[in-house]
Scaffold this motif. Structure first.
Motif, PDB file in Angstrom:
ATOM      1  N   LEU A 103       0.961  -1.055   0.527  1.00 57.47           N
ATOM      2  CA  LEU A 103       0.099  -0.603  -0.144  1.00 57.47           C
ATOM      3  C   LEU A 103       0.856   1.584   0.034  1.00 57.47           C
ATOM      4  O   LEU A 103       0.243   2.482  -1.276  1.00 57.47           O
ATOM      5  N   VAL A 104       1.784   1.186   0.604  1.00 58.58           N
ATOM      6  CA  VAL A 104       2.554   2.483   1.101  1.00 58.58           C
ATOM      7  C   VAL A 104       3.238   2.830  -0.246  1.00 58.58           C
ATOM      8  O   VAL A 104       3.381   4.292  -0.739  1.00 58.58           O
ATOM      9  N   ASP A 105       3.326   1.948  -1.467  1.00 62.20           N
ATOM     10  CA  ASP A 105       3.455   3.174  -2.907  1.00 62.20           C
ATOM     11  C   ASP A 105       2.844   4.014  -3.236  1.00 62.20           C
ATOM     12  O   ASP A 105       3.204   4.360  -4.366  1.00 62.20           O
ATOM     13  N   GLY A 108       2.807   6.348  -0.568  1.00 62.93           N
ATOM     14  CA  GLY A 108       3.363   7.079  -0.870  1.00 62.93           C
ATOM     15  C   GLY A 108       3.601   7.754   0.861  1.00 62.93           C
ATOM     16  O   GLY A 108       4.949   9.022   0.717  1.00 62.93           O
ATOM     17  N   GLU A 109       3.153   8.046   1.533  1.00 57.83           N
ATOM     18  CA  GLU A 109       3.204   8.479   3.122  1.00 57.83           C
ATOM     19  C   GLU A 109       3.672   7.400   3.717  1.00 57.83           C
ATOM     20  O   GLU A 109       3.251   5.851   3.173  1.00 57.83           O
ATOM     21  N   THR A 110       4.121   7.537   5.669  1.00 61.08           N
ATOM     22  CA  THR A 110       4.133   6.197   6.089  1.00 61.08           C
ATOM     23  C   THR A 110       3.311   5.939   6.745  1.00 61.08           C
ATOM     24  O   THR A 110       2.090   6.739   7.354  1.00 61.08           O
ATOM     25  N   LEU A 111       3.077   4.879   7.001  1.00 59.18           N
ATOM     26  CA  LEU A 111       2.232   4.161   6.967  1.00 59.18           C
ATOM     27  C   LEU A 111       2.599   3.182   8.625  1.00 59.18           C
ATOM     28  O   LEU A 111       3.412   2.778   8.669  1.00 59.18           O
ATOM     29  N   ASN A 112       1.201   2.890   9.625  1.00 61.38           N
ATOM     30  CA  ASN A 112       1.490   2.611  10.414  1.00 61.38           C
ATOM     31  C   ASN A 112       0.490   1.853  11.237  1.00 61.38           C
ATOM     32  O   ASN A 112      -0.789   1.665  10.831  1.00 61.38           O
ATOM     33  N   ILE A 113       0.233   0.916  12.364  1.00 62.75           N
ATOM     34  CA  ILE A 113      -0.545   0.145  12.542  1.00 62.75           C
ATOM     35  C   ILE A 113      -0.245  -0.176  14.227  1.00 62.75           C
ATOM     36  O   ILE A 113       0.289  -0.319  14.675  1.00 62.75           O
ATOM     37  N   ALA A 114      -1.531   0.415  14.831  1.00 59.40           N
ATOM     38  CA  ALA A 114      -1.853   0.846  16.469  1.00 59.40           C
ATOM     39  C   ALA A 114      -2.511  -0.028  16.485  1.00 59.40           C
ATOM     40  O   ALA A 114      -3.987  -0.253  16.507  1.00 59.40           O
ATOM     41  N   TYR A 125       4.143  -1.295  13.832  1.00 59.85           N
ATOM     42  CA  TYR A 125       4.898  -1.782  12.506  1.00 59.85           C
ATOM     43  C   TYR A 125       5.047  -0.367  11.864  1.00 59.85           C
ATOM     44  O   TYR A 125       3.628   0.533  11.878  1.00 59.85           O
ATOM     45  N   GLN A 126       5.421  -0.485  10.944  1.00 59.67           N
ATOM     46  CA  GLN A 126       5.742   1.068  10.173  1.00 59.67           C
ATOM     47  C   GLN A 126       6.432   0.782   9.128  1.00 59.67           C
ATOM     48  O   GLN A 126       7.490  -0.174   9.271  1.00 59.67           O
ATOM     49  N   VAL A 127       5.605   1.180   7.821  1.00 55.38           N
ATOM     50  CA  VAL A 127       6.515   1.285   6.170  1.00 55.38           C
ATOM     51  C   VAL A 127       6.392   2.799   6.032  1.00 55.38           C
ATOM     52  O   VAL A 127       5.769   3.792   6.403  1.00 55.38           O
ATOM     53  N   ARG A 128       7.661   2.936   6.138  1.00 55.07           N
ATOM     54  CA  ARG A 128       8.216   4.823   5.408  1.00 55.07           C
ATOM     55  C   ARG A 128       7.445   4.931   4.583  1.00 55.07           C
ATOM     56  O   ARG A 128       8.799   4.280   3.199  1.00 55.07           O
TER      57      ARG A 128
END
Length: 263
Positions: A103-105, A108-114, A125-128
């Motif tokens: 999804l991050v592609d 284009g922004e930082t994704l987090n699961i909280a 978890y995080q993907v920049r």
């Protein structure tokens, strides 16, 4: 003059010692499957009466149960309940990793699961994103519920009584000029999040930072996590967040299905 009633330095207090012994009992039962009072007492080097009291306290909380015929103890289903809270978080991270990385592609922004942690949200978890400038790591970081998009999603789907307790404990501190500190306004934001299926925050937690978040559900339909995208306000404008919302909601829905949600 020393106090004869004071504990020696480094000596565990009675409460801590009891906790240590109770944990030891659980470990013994986990290793051996079952054990009687005498066996437990010998294993943790205490009198039988002490072992009996420990087992009784654990039984009252469902952590152990006694086989009526032989009088031996084994782990109870209360342990499963506690373990389920941890394995659920592990499952969210495991299943969410691939979704976030794909999804991050598009986002284009930082994704987090909280997930909810007491009266905060904690990021697991995080993907920049490719557009991310700062190398800020949110993993393991506790963030307030009332002024973050993840927090608002988690709050929005709690029972009102539980929400009241959490907010009473945490309060609504102002962190930026745009932080919502009115309970009435917060409830309006939460109602909007439930209605539209995602929450948005505009520089409420940090100046210059905007975010949106969608709910992730477990197999029973309970909201157990929030999938969020965050970025600088100059790029992640409200218009852009509205454009990205369907993508984020779709990702959260996919994660929910992987957790067994069929709704």
């Amino acid at each position: 003059m020393s106090n004869p009633g004071a504990e020696s330095a480094g000596a565990p207090s009675g409460g801590v010692q009891s906790v240590d012994r109770a944990v030891a009992v659980l470990e013994i039962l986990a290793q051996h499957g079952e054990a009687g009072v005498s066996e437990v007492a010998a294993a943790i080097d205490v009198h039988k009466s002490t072992a009996f009291r420990l087992l009784g306290a654990l039984e009252a909380h469902g952590m152990v149960e006694q086989e009526s015929e032989r009088g031996k103890y084994r782990l109870g289903f209360g342990v499963v309940r506690l373990a389920g809270a941890v394995t659920g978080r592990i499952a969210v991270t495991r299943h969410g990793r691939g979704i976030c990385e794909r999804l991050v592609d598009d986002v284009g922004e930082t994704l987090n699961i909280a997930v909810l942690e007491s009266h905060n949200a904690i990021n697991l978890y995080q993907v920049r994103g490719s557009s991310a400038i700062a190398a800020q790591n949110w993993v393991g970081r506790l963030t307030p519920l009332h002024c973050t998009s993840s927090g608002k999603v988690l709050l929005a789907h709690l029972d009102r009584e539980v929400r009241d307790e959490l907010l009473a404990e945490a309060g609504l501190p102002r962190l930026t000029p745009r932080t919502v500190t009115s309970r009435k306004k917060l409830e309006a934001d939460l109602a909007e999040a439930r209605e539209q299926g995602y929450a948005i925050t505009r520089e409420e937690y940090e100046e210059g930072l905007n975010a949106l978040s969608a709910p992730v559900r477990s197999d029973d339909g309970e909201v157990v996590a929030a999938l969020s995208a965050s970025g600088p306000a100059f790029r992640l404008t409200e218009e852009r967040m509205r454009e990205l919302a369907p993508l984020l909601v779709s990702g959260a829905d996919e994660l929910s299905r992987r957790l067994g949600y069929a709704g």
